[in-house]
Write an enzyme that holds these catalytic residues in place. Structure first.
Site, short mmCIF file in Angstrom:
data_model
loop_
_atom_site.label_atom_id
_atom_site.label_comp_id
_atom_site.label_asym_id
_atom_site.label_seq_id
_atom_site.Cartn_x
_atom_site.Cartn_y
_atom_site.Cartn_z
N HIS A 131 27.78 39.00 41.25
CA HIS A 131 28.45 37.75 41.58
C HIS A 131 29.36 37.95 42.80
CE1 HIS A 131 32.42 38.81 39.77
NE2 HIS A 131 31.71 39.47 38.88
N ASP A 133 31.83 35.60 43.66
CA ASP A 133 33.16 35.03 43.46
C ASP A 133 34.06 36.10 42.84
OD1 ASP A 133 33.49 33.87 40.17
OD2 ASP A 133 31.61 34.72 40.94
N ASP A 164 34.71 44.56 41.67
CA ASP A 164 34.25 43.45 40.81
C ASP A 164 34.08 42.16 41.61
OD1 ASP A 164 35.66 41.81 37.84
OD2 ASP A 164 33.65 41.80 38.73
N GLU A 199 31.16 33.38 38.24
CA GLU A 199 31.24 34.26 37.06
C GLU A 199 32.67 34.38 36.55
OE1 GLU A 199 31.49 37.78 34.50
OE2 GLU A 199 32.58 37.39 36.37
N GLU A 200 33.60 34.53 37.50
CA GLU A 200 34.99 34.72 37.09
C GLU A 200 35.61 33.42 36.58
OE1 GLU A 200 35.20 38.92 38.11
OE2 GLU A 200 36.02 37.51 36.63
N HIS A 464 40.41 42.65 38.01
CA HIS A 464 41.29 41.56 37.55
C HIS A 464 42.77 41.88 37.71
CE1 HIS A 464 38.07 39.55 34.85
NE2 HIS A 464 37.53 40.23 35.82
ZN LIG Z 1 32.55 40.83 37.47
#
Ligand SMILES: [Zn+2]
Length: 495
Positions: A131, A133, A164, A199-200, A464
């Site tokens: 992903h 995003d 990520d 996705e996030e 994150h």
């Molecule tokens: Zn991810």
């Protein structure tokens, strides 16, 4: 990925090898030579020769703060999709599209980049997922460098989305590029890139997107590169993911706020009662005390308490919660946390008895747990434990399925081989405490598909969180591992 939990495995004593692979290895290990009809050493050379360029492309992607949350400007997200599409075209794809579906509220979903190269007769198709995003940067004061300016430091690349999951995108694209360079016309494998753009934000249009593009995304093997390796220098295949349910619990005790001096004593305030209700969600050892949830404690590997405390940054003196192995508490048992609490902030607190208070819970589900049953179990628990007869209002929120991989599949066995080959140490099968709910949607849509969950993160990637980073040595190995896997799938098929 929704945040990872630690991972473990039976690790051979490969100190020296680890040390070598943990730095950005200038002198890759001697090649495994020919495997079947393809030259693994040539693949390793191709990956290494283009690695500087790959890092440059990753830095360019990190500079685009594409966030799919409704409260953020969608322009960078769209720009990110365009940049990824350009990258894919440059890797040799003609059929590249930016597609999206509308959300239930009619607003547009995140832009996904889909590119497809059909398979030659009799060859399988592999769908490569990641992903583009990213999570918001959060509190800038916590970052040591500007979040959207990728910075290399001590063999790691720092920046939001560096791990990520923009490295996931580049791992796919760079592996494919190396493969086409080395195999040329020998490559009959069908390859589809699917780079999601929400996705996030919980992949709100994933199911409708799958419905709309069912044939375009159909594949024999799906590689989801959005997870973690066991440790820097030790690769892993993620073989289980927890599910997730969340929701809110509201406690009501008074019709309106009243003076705490005039009325305090015979009635407890809502925040106090909510806190008492929350306290019933765990037993004295800290296990989740909600009846009817599944969990098991037979994970074959374990993580030391020290390693977990370091990875999770547990403060000294804090006692760990729960019983059983740490790995089982992270992967195969439920975990419940309170992630939001609505009550007046301390700075604006006044001497009144508060009539209502609300909290948001998030419950990680053990693999195999039906989310609907879990949601009902929490509802029954809070409604059945209303303190002092307070009114309890339970509002269900999101839910996502867990995932349990078929580790006996051909693709899984080849993946374990390729990971070990690329890193020079045996790969580990590990669970992840986090969730990727859409994987269950893929498994439902394509029941025969073999799903692999791989990753570029390590326990210190801090996805994150502030100061997210990617280990560059492992990143290079992840690209090579994927190229080796695809080369063998190209040659041997999936049966
Ligand atoms: Zn991810």
């Amino acid at each position: 990925m929704v945040a990872t939990g630690g991972a473990v495995g039976v690790i051979p004593d490969t100190g020296s090898v680890l040390a070598m692979t943990s730095l950005r290895a200038e002198n890759p290990q001697p090649a495994a030579g020919r495997v079947g009809s393809f030259d693994a050493e040539a693949l390793r050379r191709a990956v290494t020769e283009s690695f500087e360029a790959t890092i440059g492309q990753l830095k360019e992607l990190v500079a685009i703060p594409g966030i799919a949350w409704p409260s953020f400007d969608p322009a960078p997200l769209n720009q990110g999709a365009e940049a990824v599409a350009e990258l894919v075209r440059a890797s040799g794809f003609d059929d590249v599209q930016i597609l999206r579906c509308d959300k239930e509220d009619g607003t547009p979903g995140g832009p996904a980049v889909v590119a497809r190269r059909p398979a030659a007769e009799g060859r399988p198709t592999v769908l490569l997922y990641a992903h583009h995003d990213v999570q918001p940067a959060g509190d800038l004061a916590l970052w040591e460098t500007e979040p959207f300016t990728a910075v290399e430091r001590e063999g790691r690349l720092y920046g939001r989305g560096a791990a990520d999951d923009k490295a996931g995108i580049l791992a796919h694209v760079a592996a494919y590029s190396a493969l086409t360079r080395v195999l040329g016309d020998e490559l009959g494998l069908g390859v589809t890139f699917f780079f999601e753009g929400e996705e996030e934000a919980g992949s709100p249009t994933f199911r409708s997107f799958l419905q709309a593009h069912r044939e375009l995304l159909r594949a024999d093997v799906i590689v989801v590169a959005d997870s973690s390796n066991w440790k820097v220098g030790v690769p892993a295949l993620t073989t289980s993911l927890r599910g997730l349910v969340d929701g809110t619990i509201e406690v009501r005790v008074l019709d309106h706020a009243v003076h705490s001096g005039m009325f305090g004593g015979p009635v407890l305030d809502a925040p106090t009662l909510l806190s008492r209700l929350i306290a019933t969600l765990h037993d004295a050892e800290g296990n989740v005390a909600v009846q009817g949830l599944v969990g098991r404690d037979d994970v074959g590997v374990d993580l030391t308490e020290e390693e977990y405390r370091a990875d999770a940054s547990v403060l000294d003196g804090v006692r760990l919660a729960g019983t059983g192995t740490i790995a089982s508490r992270l992967w195969t048992k439920p975990a419940l946390s309170i992630i939001g609490f609505d009550a007046p902030a301390v700075d604006v607190a006044s001497n009144t008895l508060l009539p209502t208070a609300r909290a948001k819970f998030s419950l990680r589900l053990a693999p195999g747990q039906d989310p609907a049953d879990a949601m009902e179990a929490v509802r029954n628990h809070v409604e059945g434990n209303a303190p002092f007869g307070a009114q309890v209002v339970f509002t269900p929120g999101e839910s996502g399925n867990s995932f349990l991989a078929d580790t006996g599949s051909k693709a899984a066995r080849l993946a374990m081989w390729a990971l070990g080959e690329a890193w020079g140490v045996p790969a580990v099968e590990m669970g992840i405490g986090g969730s990727i709910p859409f994987i269950a949607d893929l498994a439902e849509m394509y029941p025969a598909v073999q799903i692999l969950v791989t990753g570029v993160e390590d326990p210190d990637s801090r996805a994150h969180s502030a100061n997210e980073s990617l280990h560059l040595g492992d990143f290079r190995n992840a690209i090579l591992a994927e190229a080796l896997l695809l080369a063998r799938l190209n040659e041997e098929g999936v049966a």
